[in-house]
Each structure stands twice: as C-alpha cells, then as structure tokens.
Design an enzyme around this catalytic site. Structure first.
Site, PDB file in Angstrom:
ATOM      1  N   GLU A  66       0.791  -1.238   0.000  1.00 13.20           N
ATOM      2  CA  GLU A  66       0.000   0.000   0.000  1.00 13.20           C
ATOM      3  C   GLU A  66       0.824   1.289   0.000  1.00 13.20           C
ATOM      4  OE1 GLU A  66      -2.734  -0.505   3.258  1.00 13.20           O
ATOM      5  OE2 GLU A  66      -3.795  -2.127   2.243  1.00 13.20           O
ATOM      6  N   ASN A  79       2.117  -4.548  -3.472  1.00 12.72           N
ATOM      7  CA  ASN A  79       0.714  -4.944  -3.335  1.00 12.72           C
ATOM      8  C   ASN A  79      -0.091  -3.699  -2.935  1.00 12.72           C
ATOM      9  OD1 ASN A  79      -1.293  -7.120  -2.969  1.00 12.72           O
ATOM     10  ND2 ASN A  79      -1.185  -6.628  -0.782  1.00 12.72           N
ATOM     11  N   HIS A  86     -10.412  -5.513  -2.883  1.00  9.57           N
ATOM     12  CA  HIS A  86     -11.514  -5.513  -1.918  1.00  9.57           C
ATOM     13  C   HIS A  86     -12.666  -4.751  -2.578  1.00  9.57           C
ATOM     14  CE1 HIS A  86      -9.141  -7.303   1.214  1.00  9.57           C
ATOM     15  NE2 HIS A  86      -8.179  -6.421   1.003  1.00  9.57           N
ATOM     16  N   GLU A 117      -6.234 -10.306  -2.509  1.00  9.73           N
ATOM     17  CA  GLU A 117      -7.128 -10.149  -1.353  1.00  9.73           C
ATOM     18  C   GLU A 117      -8.586  -9.995  -1.781  1.00  9.73           C
ATOM     19  OE1 GLU A 117      -5.694  -7.142   1.361  1.00  9.73           O
ATOM     20  OE2 GLU A 117      -3.601  -7.673   1.031  1.00  9.73           O
ATOM     21  N   ASP A 171     -12.346  -9.910  -2.169  1.00  9.06           N
ATOM     22  CA  ASP A 171     -13.629 -10.166  -1.519  1.00  9.06           C
ATOM     23  C   ASP A 171     -14.639  -9.165  -2.078  1.00  9.06           C
ATOM     24  OD1 ASP A 171     -12.752  -7.920  -0.026  1.00  9.06           O
ATOM     25  OD2 ASP A 171     -12.516  -9.046   1.835  1.00  9.06           O
TER      26      ASP A 171
HETATM   27  C1  XIL Z   1      -6.410  -6.893   7.643  1.00 11.50           C
HETATM   28  C2  XIL Z   1      -6.767  -8.151   8.407  1.00 11.50           C
HETATM   29  O1  XIL Z   1      -7.686  -8.905   7.673  1.00 11.50           O
HETATM   30  C3  XIL Z   1      -7.362  -7.788   9.742  1.00 11.50           C
HETATM   31  O2  XIL Z   1      -7.557  -8.943  10.543  1.00 11.50           O
HETATM   32  C4  XIL Z   1      -6.454  -6.812  10.483  1.00 11.50           C
HETATM   33  O3  XIL Z   1      -7.108  -6.369  11.647  1.00 11.50           O
HETATM   34  C5  XIL Z   1      -6.120  -5.618   9.607  1.00 11.50           C
HETATM   35  O4  XIL Z   1      -5.561  -6.061   8.398  1.00 11.50           O
HETATM   36  N1  XIL Z   1      -5.072  -4.824   3.176  1.00 11.50           N
HETATM   37  C6  XIL Z   1      -4.063  -5.635   3.596  1.00 11.50           C
HETATM   38  C7  XIL Z   1      -4.314  -6.623   4.661  1.00 11.50           C
HETATM   39  O5  XIL Z   1      -2.964  -5.594   3.011  1.00 11.50           O
HETATM   40  O6  XIL Z   1      -3.167  -6.880   5.420  1.00 11.50           O
HETATM   41  C8  XIL Z   1      -5.443  -6.204   5.549  1.00 11.50           C
HETATM   42  O7  XIL Z   1      -5.722  -7.257   6.474  1.00 11.50           O
HETATM   43  C9  XIL Z   1      -6.664  -5.886   4.711  1.00 11.50           C
HETATM   44  C10 XIL Z   1      -6.366  -4.738   3.773  1.00 11.50           C
END
Ligand code: XIL
Length: 484
Positions: free
Chosen positions: A166, A207, A243, A273, A275
């Site tokens: 990020e 990422n 996401h 990631e 969802d």
């Molecule tokens: C999130 C986890 O799912 C949670 O359990 C934690 O509290 C915070 O982090 N982007 C990312 C992940 O790169 O590491 C994050 O994961 C979600 C967003």
C-alpha cells in the site's frame, strides 16, 4: 498449566496432528478422492487458487472443518496477520516466528504454496518503531534487518513476498508513512533491492488496493513500476488486492486494460485479497449479483495469462475482516457463515472449468509504437504527424484467439477527404494485408470517430502492423482494439 489451557492445547494439537502427519502425496490423493477443490479445477488454466489463513486457525472452534476446507480448496495461502511486522518483531531485534511457522508448516505438509504478507507496510507496526522518531540511518537499518531476518528465515519456502504494501494514496501520490517520511521515497527501491539479496529465488511484489482498474492510483503505481524497472530495481509482479463491493461492482473493460498494461511491462500479476462485500441486509438479489461479479472477475483473470494466482481474503463469511472493519457490510466470500457453498462458489467453479473466454482488448497506444511519434498528450493519446507509410506495431497478436475486428479511435484536423486509409498487415509493414480501414476527416483534433474493420485471413500469432496510407497529415489516435 491449568486444565482448561491444557485441554485447549491438546485439542489443537490433536486437530492439527492428523493432516500434519500425512505426506504431501497422501494429502494430494485425498483431495483428489473427494470432489475436486477449486484449485484442481483451475489446474489446467495454470493459475493457483487461494485464500488467507486466519490467525491461529488451529485453535478455532471448528478448526478441523476449517483445515479440511482449506486443504481441499486451495493450493496457495497467505497468513492473514501473523507474518506482519508487529507479530514478527514485537520488540526491536526480538523475532517471534512461532505462529507464522505454524501456517507455513501446515501449508507445506499439504503441498500448498505460501504467499508472504508483508514486509514493509505503514500499518501493523510495533509500538517501538512508532514511538520515537528514529533517524533515517536507523530506519534503513531496521528495514534491512527485518527483510533479511524474515526472508532469511523462510528462504526457499515462501516464494512470493509482498515486499511493499500500500505505498500509494487514492490521489495518486506516494503515501506519507513512517518509512517514506523517515527514509525518503527511495525506501521502495531499497526494500526491493534488499529483498532480492535476502532470497534471490523469491518473487517480489508491490501490493495495493484500488488499483485493479485504471484510475489515478493505479496510474501512479504503473508509472512507479515502470521507473523502477527502467532503473533495474528487482520487481517481479504486482499484487492487486481487490476488496470490492456488490454495490460498486467493477468496470470490467478498464480492469482488463489495466491488467494488460501491467503485463506489458513484463510483470506477473497476483490477485491477493479478493472479496466482494454486501451492504446489509443481505438479499437473494445481492447474492446473485455477488456471484455474477465473482464469475466475471474470474473469467477476465483466466483470460489473462500473466495472472499467476487468485486469492480471496478468506473463504467463509464466518471468518472475514469485513464485518469488523466495515460496519453495515458483510458476507464477501464464497462459503456462508454455516459453511454452506454460496452462489459465488458455484460461479467461480463454473468459471474455472469453462472454455477460455476472449475479451475485446483495448491497446492504449504507447508512444514508441509509432515510427515517428513525437509526443503523448496529457490523457495518454498519441499526437503525431502521419506520413504515407507510417505504421503502428502490435507484437504477438493471436489471430486464432477469436478476434475478427480491429477498431481504431482517432481524431484529426488536417487530412484531405478521401485520401486516407489504414491497412492492417502481417509481420511487416508491407506484409499480407488482412484489413483496411478508410479514415475520413473527423472535423478536428478533439472530434473522435471509431472505425471498425473486419479482418479476413490470417491465423496464429503475428506481429500486426497498422500502416497509414495517404498524404501527410496530423492525427490523434487514442486506441486500437481487437474484438471478436
Ligand atoms: C487486515 C486483516 O484482515 C485484519 O484482521 C487486520 O485487523 C487488519 O488487516 N489490506 C491488507 C491486509 O494488506 O493486510 C489487511 O488485512 C486488509 C487490507
């Protein structure tokens, strides 16, 4: 130790023992004996299918079911949190690998690859790193030591790493983080170079979220990536978090175009990631829309050969970050809270076994593809003088893959009526002609017209040339697209 604690320990050992005792071959056979999991459906598409593994998943109430599903469905996993800085180095120089080791060992026992998440991120940092403003040299030393120790610990075992997570803001700027602000913007390059040294065999990624389609953020990531590669910085791929939400959906054409531009840089692509959250209340219509989004996302990804893995940020709605992090949202995954398969599960299984799909591909013209291009305007279009015989080159176009049309968008002010055409030729600017597009004046630089030509003849892979014929003139060509 209290009886209660011992019972928990015993149960967790017991639950995790059985699969741990199996060899990868046995567990692989077991997976194949039952109904095929998602990863095996994806096997002949050469893409790994995966999920995160929840923190201490071996202690969950339904740990055995969790493990059974995870080993059946997936061949790549990402520990959700337990590889993050705060967990691994809670005190300066004190590294705690026990929990992360457990994720990695369990995956290895089942022949499942591990995606390492993450080394350098502005979140999930320990207090000690944040509380005192450390000088630049200290921050570099800490970064190097962390990368060396963590990648060294898993050398040859974790083969893909989100080295930097990020780094970019929604406005398309480098994010002000503790790393950026104390080291300077070269922290990204320093981290990647160090990571390559720490484990030369690992694939190194940046990422980020909200970078799946073309927008300010993904364009900044693209430009950053391009510059890094030009300077020889070791970067092997991009992680697209994805996401998403049912409400927002996805601009699929922009998605494909974006994946293509990163692929064109020679990078491997990883969906890390995925969802698709639902805004409560959950309705059948929303679940159907979620399924159709999952299907279309998978179809697009499967048509893009540079995509190496598709991982979801969990698999059951019972264990998902969405409920706790996004009030009013839930249920973004493919199993429901009672472990029932959702429509989304069926949708992605179908996508995984479907015939490869072809999607019209828009090629945003790179300046170098013209033999005399002299500029790129602010929105990326090519501005150039066209002379008789000028051409644009497209490498490695698969004529068999179903495209039958070539669409070109252009604007021009100075062409003589009737004099202009674009010829589509194979393998050289004077090769076999497979299509012709008449180009008429559009009435100005900003007035665009789409023209489509049907391609006849030609099969297999070719270098395709679009050759301009006619008098000298000026044109503004936005894109060329191959369509079915
Ligand atoms: C999130 C986890 O799912 C949670 O359990 C934690 O509290 C915070 O982090 N982007 C990312 C992940 O790169 O590491 C994050 O994961 C979600 C967003």
């Amino acid at each position: 130790m209290s009886i209660q604690k011992r019972a928990v320990l015993f149960m967790s050992l017991y639950l995790s023992m059985a699969p741990w005792c199996m060899t990868p071959v046995q567990s692989q056979e077991m997976k194949q004996a039952g109904k095929p999991g998602l990863f095996s459906l994806g096997a002949n598409r050469q893409v790994s299918i995966g999920s995160i593994t929840a923190d201490n998943f071996w202690l969950l109430d339904d740990a055995s079911r969790y493990q059974e599903m995870y080993t059946r469905e997936f061949n790549i996993v990402t520990p959700e949190n337990q590889l993050k800085f705060r967990h691994i180095q809670p005190q300066r120089d004190v590294f705690t690998f026990a929990a992360a080791d457990r994720h990695v060992r369990f995956a290895e026992q089942h022949d499942i690859a591990v995606h390492g998440h993450t080394l350098i991120w502005h979140r999930s940092l320990p207090e000690w790193l944040l509380e005192s403003p450390l000088p630049r040299s200290d921050m570099i030393a800490i970064m190097n030591h962390h990368i060396d120790t963590v990648m060294g610990h898993y050398k040859g075992r974790i083969k893909i790493w989100d080295v930097v997570n990020e780094p970019i803001t929604g406005k398309g700027k480098l994010r002000h983080t503790v790393w950026h602000d104390r080291i300077g913007e070269e922290y990204i390059e320093l981290a990647l170079r160090r990571a390559r040294q720490a484990d030369p065999s690992a694939k190194l990624l940046i990422n980020d979220y909200n970078v799946a389609t073309i927008n300010r953020k993904s364009t900044k990531l693209y430009n950053l990536t391009k510059q890094l590669l030009e300077r020889g910085v070791p970067l092997d791929g991009i992680g697209f978090q994805m996401h998403l939400s049912v409400h927002d959906g996805l601009d699929f054409e922009s998605f494909s175009e974006n994946l293509q531009r990163f692929s064109d840089l020679g990078l491997a692509l990883f969906i890390t990631e995925l969802d698709v959250a639902i805004h409560t209340p959950v309705t059948t219509a929303k679940l159907q829309r979620q399924a159709s989004l999952y299907r279309d996302i998978f179809l697009r990804l499967l048509s893009q050969k540079t995509v190496k893995s598709i991982q979801m940020w969990g698999f059951t709605d019972k264990y998902s970050w969405i409920d706790s992090h996004f009030p009013g949202h839930c249920c973004g995954l493919i199993y429901d809270k009672n472990w029932g398969k959702k429509l989304s599960y069926t949708a992605i299984s179908e996508a995984l076994v479907s015939e490869p799909q072809y999607f019209p591909q828009t090629v945003t013209l790179p300046a170098g593809s013209f033999d005399d291009a002299h500029g790129v305007d602010t929105d990326g279009a090519i501005v150039f003088n066209v002379d008789n015989g000028d051409w644009i080159q497209f490498n490695n176009v698969d004529l068999k893959n179903g495209f039958a049309k070539l669409r070109i968008r252009y604007g021009n002010g100075q062409l003589q009526p009737g004099n202009w055409r674009a010829e589509v030729r194979l393998d050289s600017p004077s090769g076999v002609e497979i299509a012709k597009i008449p180009i008429v004046p559009t009435g100005g630089w900003d007035v665009f017209r789409d023209k489509t030509a049907t391609i006849t003849g030609g099969s297999g892979r070719h270098t395709v040339y679009v050759v301009f014929k006619g008098d000298r003139g000026a044109g503004h060509f936005d894109w060329v697209r191959f369509e079915e």
